[in-house]
Each structure stands twice: as C-alpha cells, then as structure tokens.
Design a protein around this motif. Structure first.
Motif, PDB file in Angstrom:
ATOM      1  N   ILE A 190      28.952  41.753  34.310  1.00 18.73           N
ATOM      2  CA  ILE A 190      28.789  41.770  35.757  1.00 18.73           C
ATOM      3  C   ILE A 190      29.386  43.062  36.319  1.00 18.73           C
ATOM      4  N   ASP A 191      28.636  43.721  37.165  1.00 18.10           N
ATOM      5  CA  ASP A 191      29.108  44.938  37.823  1.00 18.10           C
ATOM      6  C   ASP A 191      30.135  44.543  38.882  1.00 18.10           C
ATOM      7  N   LYS A 192      31.404  44.788  38.574  1.00 17.38           N
ATOM      8  CA  LYS A 192      32.490  44.370  39.472  1.00 17.38           C
ATOM      9  C   LYS A 192      32.516  45.183  40.776  1.00 17.38           C
ATOM     10  N   ASN A 193      31.777  46.316  40.812  1.00 16.24           N
ATOM     11  CA  ASN A 193      31.677  47.077  42.052  1.00 16.24           C
ATOM     12  C   ASN A 193      30.724  46.399  43.040  1.00 16.24           C
ATOM     13  N   ARG A 194      29.814  45.580  42.516  1.00 12.87           N
ATOM     14  CA  ARG A 194      28.836  44.900  43.372  1.00 12.87           C
ATOM     15  C   ARG A 194      29.144  43.421  43.556  1.00 12.87           C
ATOM     16  N   TYR A 195      29.785  42.820  42.557  1.00 10.23           N
ATOM     17  CA  TYR A 195      30.020  41.380  42.591  1.00 10.23           C
ATOM     18  C   TYR A 195      31.499  41.080  42.345  1.00 10.23           C
ATOM     19  N   ALA A 196      31.973  40.020  42.972  1.00 14.15           N
ATOM     20  CA  ALA A 196      33.363  39.580  42.773  1.00 14.15           C
ATOM     21  C   ALA A 196      33.325  38.098  42.395  1.00 14.15           C
ATOM     22  N   PRO A 197      33.071  37.795  41.130  1.00 15.79           N
ATOM     23  CA  PRO A 197      32.948  36.388  40.736  1.00 15.79           C
ATOM     24  C   PRO A 197      34.290  35.671  40.698  1.00 15.79           C
ATOM     25  N   ILE A 198      34.248  34.366  41.006  1.00 13.10           N
ATOM     26  CA  ILE A 198      35.398  33.492  40.802  1.00 13.10           C
ATOM     27  C   ILE A 198      34.869  32.256  40.073  1.00 13.10           C
ATOM     28  N   VAL A 199      35.732  31.601  39.322  1.00 17.88           N
ATOM     29  CA  VAL A 199      35.317  30.457  38.511  1.00 17.88           C
ATOM     30  C   VAL A 199      36.172  29.250  38.853  1.00 17.88           C
ATOM     31  N   TYR A 200      35.491  28.110  39.004  1.00 19.20           N
ATOM     32  CA  TYR A 200      36.189  26.836  39.162  1.00 19.20           C
ATOM     33  C   TYR A 200      35.709  25.924  38.042  1.00 19.20           C
ATOM     34  N   SER A 201      36.653  25.312  37.344  1.00 22.24           N
ATOM     35  CA  SER A 201      36.325  24.405  36.252  1.00 22.24           C
ATOM     36  C   SER A 201      37.162  23.139  36.375  1.00 22.24           C
ATOM     37  N   GLU A 202      36.515  21.988  36.202  1.00 18.05           N
ATOM     38  CA  GLU A 202      37.257  20.725  36.258  1.00 18.05           C
ATOM     39  C   GLU A 202      38.353  20.684  35.201  1.00 18.05           C
ATOM     40  N   LYS A 203      38.043  21.232  34.024  1.00 18.87           N
ATOM     41  CA  LYS A 203      39.014  21.242  32.919  1.00 18.87           C
ATOM     42  C   LYS A 203      39.241  22.670  32.454  1.00 18.87           C
ATOM     43  N   LYS A 204      40.365  22.878  31.804  1.00 18.99           N
ATOM     44  CA  LYS A 204      40.650  24.202  31.256  1.00 18.99           C
ATOM     45  C   LYS A 204      40.102  24.285  29.833  1.00 18.99           C
ATOM     46  N   TRP A 205      38.816  24.626  29.731  1.00 18.08           N
ATOM     47  CA  TRP A 205      38.163  24.759  28.427  1.00 18.08           C
ATOM     48  C   TRP A 205      38.637  26.043  27.760  1.00 18.08           C
ATOM     49  N   PRO A 206      38.469  26.159  26.421  1.00 16.35           N
ATOM     50  CA  PRO A 206      38.978  27.340  25.693  1.00 16.35           C
ATOM     51  C   PRO A 206      38.470  28.682  26.223  1.00 16.35           C
ATOM     52  N   LEU A 207      37.206  28.764  26.656  1.00 21.37           N
ATOM     53  CA  LEU A 207      36.675  30.052  27.121  1.00 21.37           C
ATOM     54  C   LEU A 207      37.308  30.520  28.427  1.00 21.37           C
ATOM     55  N   ILE A 208      37.923  29.595  29.154  1.00 21.39           N
ATOM     56  CA  ILE A 208      38.585  29.965  30.413  1.00 21.39           C
ATOM     57  C   ILE A 208      39.643  31.032  30.152  1.00 21.39           C
ATOM     58  N   ASN A 209      40.359  30.914  29.028  1.00 23.65           N
ATOM     59  CA  ASN A 209      41.406  31.882  28.700  1.00 23.65           C
ATOM     60  C   ASN A 209      40.840  33.293  28.533  1.00 23.65           C
ATOM     61  N   GLU A 210      39.595  33.380  28.043  1.00 24.66           N
ATOM     62  CA  GLU A 210      38.983  34.695  27.857  1.00 24.66           C
ATOM     63  C   GLU A 210      38.536  35.296  29.189  1.00 24.66           C
ATOM     64  N   LEU A 211      38.195  34.443  30.149  1.00 25.19           N
ATOM     65  CA  LEU A 211      37.750  34.912  31.465  1.00 25.19           C
ATOM     66  C   LEU A 211      38.909  35.351  32.344  1.00 25.19           C
ATOM     67  N   GLN A 212      40.033  34.644  32.223  1.00 22.05           N
ATOM     68  CA  GLN A 212      41.105  34.739  33.203  1.00 22.05           C
ATOM     69  C   GLN A 212      41.607  36.150  33.520  1.00 22.05           C
ATOM     70  N   PRO A 213      41.767  37.025  32.561  1.00 30.14           N
ATOM     71  CA  PRO A 213      42.278  38.344  32.961  1.00 30.14           C
ATOM     72  C   PRO A 213      41.325  39.094  33.891  1.00 30.14           C
ATOM     73  N   ALA A 214      40.014  38.878  33.720  1.00 27.73           N
ATOM     74  CA  ALA A 214      39.036  39.645  34.475  1.00 27.73           C
ATOM     75  C   ALA A 214      38.552  38.957  35.744  1.00 27.73           C
TER      76      ALA A 214
END
Length: 197
Positions: free
Chosen positions: A1-25
């Motif tokens: 995702i082009d962070k200059n054009r988009y500012a994504p945020i994520v909401y998850s009911e549970k903390k699945w393993p892939l969440i840890n990979e997303l969190q820094p970015a």
C-alpha cells in the motif's frame, strides 16, 4: 500500500498471529475480549443495558478518531460490524471467503444489508462470486486467496512422498486453509472421487 496516498488501520476481534507482522507499519486495534475477563463482562453489561456491544463502541470511537473514507470487511460472517456500518454511513467493501453454508451464521436482514449496500463484494472463488450474484450483489469481483508459494510444501519432494508412501508417479494436491466446513473442507471427499486416476 502506498502510504503517501493511503493510511490504513486494522481492527481485529482477536489478536491473530499475522497482526504482529502488521503492527509496526499499521495501527492495529483489537477488542481484547479474548484476553480480558473485565472486557467480556463489560461487553455483556453493555449488550443488556444499552443494546450495544463493547466492540461496537470501540469501533465507533476508532472511526470517529480516524475518519476513514472506506471500510473493508474481511469476512461475510461479521454480524458485529453491521450495526456500526448502519450508524456511520461510510462506504464499505465485503470480502467473502465463505461458502453459502456459512450464511446461516448471520441473519437474513444482515446478509441482505451486506449484499445490497456494499460498494463491492469480493469473492474468493468463482462459486462464491456466483452465489453472491444470485443473492443480488450488483458489483462482484473475483480475487483468489493469496498464499506464500515460497512456504508451500514442494509436492515433488522425495521426503514428503517417502513419509506418506506416495508413489513417484502419483499427483499430489495440496490445500491451505482452516479445516472447517465453512471453508469447504467437506468438499474434499467429493473432489477426490472426481479426480481421474
């Protein structure tokens, strides 16, 4: 995702393993219901007293803070977010990974809301897209599920064939995913019967 054009945020009911990979970015939020007894009690009290859930209140606060232009819902079995979508009137997209047997998990009204009001319904297979079209979805797109092919088991591997006593000339089908009827796991025997030997 082009962070200059988009500012994504994520909401998850549970903390699945892939969440840890997303969190820094990406900013990631979770209801915390799974890990906190206090939050689960708060959720029950909120549902009974105010007819709204803890996660619904949390989502509304996140939406108010970040003012998203679009909401992407990563499953059709997401009844908890529908009251939120009805309140905020923000355009949304639904990614449907499930077969029709899963639609029993949400009410007919909620399913109709997703189908009629979403800007786009993404199906993970031709069959899912076909069913969404039958349900009346106006805008349906097919996007096959993504897997990391570099991590997939090599079907020609001698160790794999040896471990399972598979002949060298036999074809091997590999499947990735959760072993659950709503993911089509129950189709495996039918598929196997139709594979020519």
């Amino acid at each position: 995702i082009d962070k200059n054009r988009y500012a994504p945020i994520v909401y998850s009911e549970k903390k699945w393993p892939l969440i840890n990979e997303l969190q820094p970015a990406v900013p990631v939020f979770s209801s915390g219901l799974e890990s906190s007894r206090l939050n689960r009690i708060s959720d029950k009290i909120s549902r009974r007293t105010f007819n709204t859930s803890y996660s619904e209140k949390q989502l509304l606060q996140i939406i108010k803070k970040y003012q998203p232009d679009l909401i992407y819902v990563n499953t059709i079995v997401a009844a908890n977010i529908i009251p939120v979508l009805k309140k905020v009137k923000i355009p949304f997209v639904v990614h449907c990974h499930e077969l029709t047997s899963s639609y029993q998990s949400i009410s007919a009204d909620d399913l109709d809301f997703f189908v009629q009001k979403s800007k786009l319904m993404i199906g993970c297979s031709e069959e899912v897209c076909h069913q969404l079209t039958i349900l009346g979805a106006a805008n349906v797109a097919l996007v096959y599920e993504a897997i990391d092919t570099d991590r997939a088991v090599n079907s020609g591997s001698k160790a794999l064939r040896s471990k399972w006593s598979i002949p060298d000339d036999a074809s091997i089908w590999l499947m990735a995913g959760f072993r659950h009827y709503r993911k089509g796991f129950d189709f495996i025997p039918e598929i196997a019967k139709n594979i020519s030997h």
